[in-house]
Design a protein around this motif. Sequence first.
Motif, PDB file in Angstrom:
ATOM      1  N   ILE A  22       0.821  -1.217   0.000  1.00  0.00           N
ATOM      2  CA  ILE A  22       0.000   0.000   0.000  1.00  0.00           C
ATOM      3  C   ILE A  22       0.854   1.267   0.000  1.00  0.00           C
ATOM      4  N   GLY A  23       2.112   1.140   0.402  1.00  0.00           N
ATOM      5  CA  GLY A  23       3.009   2.289   0.420  1.00  0.00           C
ATOM      6  C   GLY A  23       3.540   2.691  -0.942  1.00  0.00           C
ATOM      7  N   VAL A  24       3.403   1.817  -1.968  1.00  0.00           N
ATOM      8  CA  VAL A  24       3.910   2.142  -3.303  1.00  0.00           C
ATOM      9  C   VAL A  24       2.850   2.050  -4.393  1.00  0.00           C
ATOM     10  N   ARG A  25       1.681   1.548  -4.068  1.00  0.00           N
ATOM     11  CA  ARG A  25       0.626   1.386  -5.079  1.00  0.00           C
ATOM     12  C   ARG A  25       0.157   2.737  -5.589  1.00  0.00           C
ATOM     13  N   CYS A  26      -0.266   2.759  -6.853  1.00  0.00           N
ATOM     14  CA  CYS A  26      -0.772   3.990  -7.479  1.00  0.00           C
ATOM     15  C   CYS A  26      -2.267   4.165  -7.249  1.00  0.00           C
ATOM     16  N   ASP A  27      -2.950   3.099  -6.868  1.00  0.00           N
ATOM     17  CA  ASP A  27      -4.413   3.144  -6.764  1.00  0.00           C
ATOM     18  C   ASP A  27      -4.901   3.305  -5.334  1.00  0.00           C
ATOM     19  N   VAL A  28      -4.140   4.037  -4.510  1.00  0.00           N
ATOM     20  CA  VAL A  28      -4.577   4.307  -3.148  1.00  0.00           C
ATOM     21  C   VAL A  28      -4.746   5.805  -2.942  1.00  0.00           C
TER      22      VAL A  28
END
Length: 192
Positions: A164-170
Amino acid sequence: MILFSSSTSNHSLDNPCPACGYRKTFSGVTSSCLDCFLWGGELYLFEYSVNTAFFIAKVRGGTCSLASSDPPEDVLHRAYYLLREGDFGVYDLFENNCEDFAVYCKTGLLVKFTSVGSGQAATSLLAASSVIVSSPLQLLMASLTGIAAVGLGMFCISRLVSDIGVRCDVAKVPVEMLGSCFDPSMSQYDDK
């Protein structure tokens, strides 16, 4: 000290915990004391703001994240708000479980479009299954060591890109707006 858990303890509706008043329920995340939370188990520390090398070295999923934790007052505000309002959605083992609740409370980050695999547990499961499905046939015939090395590498990279720290969809979502976030039109929220 109050902690949050979706586990059950030996306290029934007729026999509440004398320390915190916890009563056994099957309604998702609840508030309890540490003894009820652990219920004879061990306490593990989930680490935030870890560096990439440390994240990859932690082969066991669900133990750390590259995402930063917010200040304790923000974390507690989210947790108590969600316990009062019940706005975290319906519990689901793969898409919306106690780990997802804890990660949201700690970071305020939420996957914009919920789908199969959006939860932390599902991500680890999908990463493990990708090792089997996408291993090149040549390596399967080469050696067991080659298979293990490629499989482990693919598993770690899959975990890394789904953190979740690198995802683009958060998006960073205020807890007061969380109930409306299970709508695919979350584009109104800024990315982290």
